[in-house]
Scaffold this active site. Structure first.
Site, PDB file in Angstrom:
ATOM      1  N   HIS A  95       6.129  -4.874   2.104  1.00 45.03           N
ATOM      2  CA  HIS A  95       4.690  -5.020   2.308  1.00 45.03           C
ATOM      3  C   HIS A  95       4.105  -3.630   2.529  1.00 45.03           C
ATOM      4  O   HIS A  95       4.444  -2.958   3.492  1.00 45.03           O
ATOM      5  CB  HIS A  95       4.405  -5.925   3.512  1.00 45.03           C
ATOM      6  N   CYS A  96       3.250  -3.197   1.625  1.00 44.71           N
ATOM      7  CA  CYS A  96       2.741  -1.839   1.661  1.00 44.71           C
ATOM      8  C   CYS A  96       1.424  -1.790   2.413  1.00 44.71           C
ATOM      9  O   CYS A  96       0.442  -2.437   2.008  1.00 44.71           O
ATOM     10  CB  CYS A  96       2.546  -1.304   0.238  1.00 44.71           C
ATOM     11  N   ILE A  97       1.375  -1.033   3.519  1.00 43.65           N
ATOM     12  CA  ILE A  97       0.148  -0.940   4.301  1.00 43.65           C
ATOM     13  C   ILE A  97      -0.891  -0.072   3.619  1.00 43.65           C
ATOM     14  O   ILE A  97      -2.071  -0.112   3.989  1.00 43.65           O
ATOM     15  CB  ILE A  97       0.435  -0.354   5.698  1.00 43.65           C
ATOM     16  N   SER A 154      -1.290  -6.838  -0.996  1.00 47.97           N
ATOM     17  CA  SER A 154      -0.587  -5.793  -0.280  1.00 47.97           C
ATOM     18  C   SER A 154       0.920  -5.797  -0.485  1.00 47.97           C
ATOM     19  O   SER A 154       1.568  -4.822  -0.146  1.00 47.97           O
ATOM     20  CB  SER A 154      -0.883  -5.916   1.219  1.00 47.97           C
TER      21      SER A 154
END
Length: 404
Positions: free
Chosen positions: A252-254, A261
């Site tokens: 999960h890419c912030i 996301s």
């Protein structure tokens, strides 16, 4: 963990306007508080105490107004860091910690937020603004170099937008989600019997038992998500932040929140391309800035020693921003290298974390990658599989008996 909060809404549950991402006025929704406030206004009654503050707090939270102090403080901190090289060392060293502290203080309770994406895009455009207004008038940069850096920045934005199309969700119809839980026990028993029968038949016939057992075991890796209650294919995982199962979930890419996301099967290539283009463009821009500020020095030495740069405030600010860009680029370069190594070993970030937790993987290359050996087919074949994997979401099959 409270699993009820992570469950997707049932088909009969009404969806509030603030839960729908395509609703343009979702920032003004406070559900019952807002409805009651308007009802009292229509009836000519004064609003209850605390209702106005609740509605205002919801609008502030949805509009990401808490991002304004960070966007204002970043240029100010860079201006202060440009006053002296000791201030630059102190501020640039403490800046990552300050950003993380502000994030946890204002956005920690949110599952999805625009904080890091807004900060990164603001930094990108601010660096480009300084490049045009301060470096270009010095006459050390040609028109071709300006066009190249501009094209790289535009291509980065295009790749980032292309990443938002979605990670590839595991979808299922409402009645399928209920039928999966009833068939899970029966399918697992059937698969175990198939593995045993395949092993016994292969041993009696003299064939290689490992080959036939591995084929059945590979087909048996369809699993039931305990949250979504749907059957998902191998390498799919459930994202607790997005509340959905993603095909070939990596992480999960912030940095891409609210632009789908998760990084999964459908947008992993776009994510890798975005990282690559950004790192190359940033390194090229930093080299142009240092070449203009310190023309008589090598690029690597100019980044650490350029004594005449603090003689003017404009050149000191550009030099400080070059250091800031180098710190950000260094972090993304590490992420790019880890992604390339994971693809070379055919392992996702989620699988490497699970392997470390279960003690089934081995660290390779000074700990930069965790090799599980479960899906790896060799360097070339791993990259061919990554570059040719399907983008579309594959719906789960009706029963595991079709796989045996």
């Amino acid at each position: 963990m409270q699993w009820e909060k992570l469950k997707p809404p049932e088909p009969d549950d009404p969806m509030c306007c603030c839960e729908c991402e395509i609703y343009q006025c979702g920032c003004c929704c406070d559900c019952e508080d807002l409805d009651e406030a308007f009802n009292r206004w229509l009836k000519g009654k004064p609003p209850k105490a605390g209702r106005q503050s609740a509605v205002l707090a919801t609008m502030i939270d949805s509009l990401e107004i808490s991002m304004i102090p960070a966007l204002v403080l970043l240029p100010l901190l860079l201006q202060v860091a440009a006053l002296h090289y000791l201030l630059g060392i102190i501020i640039l060293t403490a800046l990552p910690g300050l950003v993380l502290w502000y994030y946890y203080a204002t956005h920690r309770k949110r599952r999805r937020t625009l904080f890091f994406l807004t900060l990164s895009l603001f930094s990108l455009f601010y660096m480009y603004y300084l490049f045009i207004t301060e470096i270009l008038p010095r006459g050390d940069v040609s028109l071709l170099q300006v066009c190249t850096s501009t094209a790289g920045m535009i291509f980065t934005i295009v790749c980032l937008i292309n990443t938002k199309r979605g990670p590839g969700l595991v979808t299922a119809t409402p009645h399928e989600g209920l039928s999966r839980s009833q068939e899970a026990d029966k399918d697992s028993t059937l698969l175990n019997g198939s593995v045993q029968s395949a092993a016994s038949s292969s041993s009696s016939s003299g064939a290689a038992p490992e080959l036939q057992t591995s084929k059945v075991a590979t087909k048996a890796k369809w699993s039931r998500c305990p949250v979504c209650k749907i059957m998902r294919p191998p390498r799919a995982g459930h994202c607790r932040t997005c509340g959905s199962c993603v095909l070939r979930l990596d992480h999960h890419c912030i940095w891409c929140c609210r632009i789908n996301s998760c990084v999964g099967q459908a947008n992993h290539r776009s994510f890798l391309l975005t990282l690559s283009v950004f790192v190359v463009t940033a390194l090229y821009g930093i080299s142009l800035v240092l070449g203009s500020l310190c023309p008589r020095q090598y690029l690597m030495t100019a980044l650490f020693y350029c004594p005449a740069v603090y003689s003017q405030s404009s050149t000191a600010l550009c030099f400080t921003c070059a250091w800031y860009s180098s710190i950000v680029t260094g972090g993304l370069l590490y992420l790019l290298v880890s992604q390339v190594l994971n693809i070379s070993f055919n392992v996702t970030e989620r699988e490497s974390q699970l392997a470390l937790r279960n003690k089934t993987g081995q660290r390779r290359l000074w700990g930069l990658v965790v090799a599980t050996g479960e899906y790896s087919r060799g360097f070339c074949q791993n990259w061919v599989e990554f570059l040719t994997m399907a983008d579309a979401s594959v719906p789960p099959r009706s029963s595991l008996t079709d796989l045996v």
